[in-house]
Structures are given as structure tokens and as C-alpha cells.
Scaffold this active site. Structure first.
Site, mmCIF file in Angstrom:
data_model
loop_
_atom_site.group_PDB
_atom_site.id
_atom_site.type_symbol
_atom_site.label_atom_id
_atom_site.label_comp_id
_atom_site.label_asym_id
_atom_site.label_seq_id
_atom_site.Cartn_x
_atom_site.Cartn_y
_atom_site.Cartn_z
ATOM 1 C CB ILE A 16 -4.333 1.068 6.004
ATOM 2 C CG1 ILE A 16 -3.015 0.595 6.632
ATOM 3 C CG2 ILE A 16 -4.049 2.193 5.019
ATOM 4 C CD1 ILE A 16 -2.220 1.680 7.310
ATOM 5 C CG LEU A 75 -7.204 -2.601 -1.468
ATOM 6 C CD1 LEU A 75 -7.392 -2.720 -2.972
ATOM 7 C CD2 LEU A 75 -8.282 -3.389 -0.725
ATOM 8 C CG HIS A 80 -0.666 -1.283 -2.921
ATOM 9 N ND1 HIS A 80 0.290 -0.656 -2.152
ATOM 10 C CD2 HIS A 80 -1.650 -1.656 -2.057
ATOM 11 C CE1 HIS A 80 -0.099 -0.654 -0.892
ATOM 12 N NE2 HIS A 80 -1.261 -1.270 -0.811
ATOM 13 C CE LYS A 98 3.092 1.817 5.133
ATOM 14 N NZ LYS A 98 3.153 0.418 5.585
ATOM 15 C CG ASP A 181 4.386 -2.565 7.813
ATOM 16 O OD1 ASP A 181 3.436 -1.937 7.306
ATOM 17 O OD2 ASP A 181 4.443 -2.841 9.021
#
Length: 358
Positions: A16, A75, A80, A98, A181
Site C-alpha cells: 500500500i 500501515l 491507523h 482504509k 480489507d
């Protein structure tokens, strides 16, 4: 904001994080000045690839840097909330991948802190930015569908568990599995299209039928995997969501399941005058010569499909956010309710302050 450019620190150089780095570089007024990554090898590889001038292993060393305007956080889920909170309190704008947090209480705290600090906090719901979603949104706004009263939305994979034994498959790090996810994407874009995030009840059920047997792994992610870690998250989740207006949503998400498509990521909306489904974007309605299906051209998006480019424009005061913080909090509340309903075997009622739609 008066400045014509932004200095950005990307936190995390996993799959990500690499996406964040690549996409920020598409904006002429965005400069990536630092990268934080706990793995020196992974961090160096990313910094060299994207030409990032400074690499650190501890993100906290960047908090007091006055020349850094933005923290872009990529992360594991459990980090988060604490990292976003620290960044906001240090006066940084935050792009957060997200899910927003691992529970609605954390998400609410982040939203409140962003408002208190007067900083932009945006969750990277990139599925809103696709040409199909933006075109469908315009069809709804133009009244083509009439009253949209029900929707089905899903992201389901046949074998797409991200590295069994990685943080993705451990509840203490991820908070949830496929529902957090990829289910979050399907849910968010559906509620965005319906223009309503205020759910009053949720009935959900999650399953873990493949991961615990070591089956269904995909090829996503760069995280380390512990072969001895227990798979204790969901690899399939379903939910029935009732909105305050009385409209309803069926949600499906899976990392692993016996299904015809290797990867299905789409939404269907039911209206009084027509229905729409993607992908590909098709319109279903009665016509002069009977019922017909129309393939809708969605090659030109109504918004820049790059969420990072959009975020930079929002921080610089050039655009209004497509992803509002209150909506992301509302999505987190629904995700929480899916797990609560699974645990209790009952419908979960959500009766809090309504969320303003897009």
C-alpha cells in the site's frame, strides 16, 4: 491553505505504501520528502525507486518537522488510530488508508481530532474514484434510475488471502479479515452511490473456512509472515443493512470461496425506473421495444481517479473532498456491527446521529 505545494511523508513501505508513493508523484505540487519504514531493506528499496530524499525507521522523528505538511499512512490496521492521532496533534494533514480504524470509537476520536486541529483527514476509498462509480453516480443524480431503494454490493475472491501468517490474518493486528480489507470498499462505494450512510440495523455473519486450513492464499502484500501465527479473522462475510430511509443493502466479501469468478468487484442498484450494475456498467430498463440492457460509456471519469491527487487538491483548497470523514466513521460503525451481529447471532441496532450524505 496559501501554499502552492505540499511536502509529504509516507509512513509505511509495504504494498500500500508503494501505491501511495507512486500516486502522489502524479501531482505536480506534491513533494515526497520523507519515508518511514521499520524494515531498512524494504524502506531503502522504496526510497531508491521513488527518489525519496530521507528514510527513517521511526515515524515519530518526523512529527516535529515543520517542513512536512502531510502524513500519508499505509500501515497495518491496528496502527491507523495511534499514528493518525499523533500526526493530527503535530499539525499534519492525513491521508489514511482504509479501514479508518479497528473500531468506531477510534474512528470517532480521529474525526473529532481532525476537526479540533482544523486539518484534512481523508480515508483512501479509491473505489469511489473509478469511472464506473462516478458515471453511475451521475445517472442517479440525473434521475435515470428513479428512486434507488435496494442495492447489492460485493468484492469476492476465489483465492485472495493476503499472505497467511502476515498481519492481515491476525486479529490483534488487523481487527478483521476480508470484511475490513475489501468489504469496506464494496460497502463504501455502495453507500456513496445511494447518498446515505445512516444505517439503523445490521445483521451479519462472518466465516473462516479456508484460511485456518492454509488454503486460499493470494499474492498480495510485502509483509513478513509468521508460519506459526493463528488465522483468526474472517475469509468470508455477509451482511444485510437497513438504512434510516428504509432502503436496504446486501453486502458480500470474501478472500477465499468456491465461486465462478477469480475476483468479482461490483455493485448493483435497483431503482423504480431502471437498474444499474457494474462491471461493466450496464443499465436495465423498459424501452419502446421491450426490456433492454444498455452498455453505458464510462471511459471518461467525472473525477480524477487518483485519490492522492484529489487529496492534495483538497488540502490546497482546490477541491471539496469526495470522501468525507463523517462518512468513513459511519462505514466503520457498520463494520463493527457486522462483527457484533456475528458474535451475538442477532440484529444490531444503530441509532445515533444521522450522517450527512455526499
Amino acid at each position: 491553505m496559501s501554499s502552492s505545494s505540499l511536502n509529504i511523508a509516507v509512513i509505511g513501505a509495504g504494498a500500500i505504501g508503494l501505491n501511495h508513493l507512486e500516486n502522489f508523484q502524479q501531482h505536480p505540487d506534491a513533494r515526497i520528502v520523507a519515508l518511514a519504514e521499520t524494515s531498512p531493506e524494504r524502506g531503502r528499496e522504496a526510497a531508491d525507486k521513488f527518489g525519496v530524499p530521507e528514510l527513517v525507521t521511526d515515524y515519530s522523528t518526523l512529527l516535529e518537522r515543520d517542513d512536512i505538511d502531510v502524513f500519508s499512512i499505509a500501515l497495518p490496521n491496528f496502527l491507523h488510530a495511534p499514528v493518525t492521532l499523533a500526526a493530527l496533534r503535530a499539525g499534519k494533514h492525513v491521508m489514511l488508508d482504509k479501514p479508518m480504524a479497528t473500531n468506531a470509537a477510534e474512528a470517532t476520536e480521529l474525526a473529532a481530532e481532525a476537526e479540533r486541529q482544523g486539518k484534512v483527514l481523508m480515508v483512501g476509498q479509491n473505489n469511489r474514484f473509478t469511472p464506473e462509480v462516478q458515471t453511475a453516480k451521475q445517472l442517479i443524480a440525473d434521475g435515470v434510475l428513479g428512486e434507488v431503494y435496494h442495492a447489492k454490493t460485493a468484492w469476492t475472491r476465489r483465492a485472495g488471502i493476503p499472505k497467511i501468517g502476515s498481519w492481515f490474518t491476525q486479529r490483534k493486528f488487523a481487527g478483521g479479515g476480508c470484511c475490513y480489507d475489501i468489504g469496506v470498499h464494496a460497502l463504501d462505494r455502495c453507500l456513496y452511490l445511494m447518498g446515505e450512510f445512516d444505517a439503523v440495523s445490521v445483521t451479519g455473519q462472518t466465516y473462516a473456512k479456508f484460511g485456518p486450513r492454509g488454503l486460499g492464499q493470494g499474492n498480495w502484500g510485502k509483509s513478513e509472515a509468521d508460519p506459526h501465527a493463528t488465522f483468526d479473522v474472517d475469509d468470508l462475510a455477509v451482511a444485510f443493512i437497513k438504512l434510516r430511509s428504509g432502503r436496504t443493502v446486501l453486502l458480500e466479501a470474501s478472500w477465499a470461496a468456491h465461486q465462478p469468478d477469480p475476483d468479482f468487484n461490483g455493485t448493483q442498484l435497483f431503482g423504480t425506473e431502471a437498474g444499474v450494475q457494474f462491471p461493466p456498467l450496464r443499465l436495465f430498463r423498459h424501452g419502446e421495444h421491450g426490456y433492454r440492457t444498455e452498455l453505458v460509456d464510462s471511459t471518461t471519469p467525472l473525477a480524477d481517479p487518483n485519490r492522492m491527487v484529489h487529496f492534495v487538491d483538497v488540502v490546497l483548497g482546490r477541491a471539496e473532498p469526495y470522501v468525507k470523514v463523517a462518512e468513513s466513521v459511519a462505514v466503520q460503525r457498520i463494520l463493527d456491527a457486522i462483527y457484533q451481529s456475528t458474535a451475538s447471532g442477532r440484529e444490531v441496532r444503530l441509532d445515533e446521529t444521522p450522517v450527512t450524505p455526499s
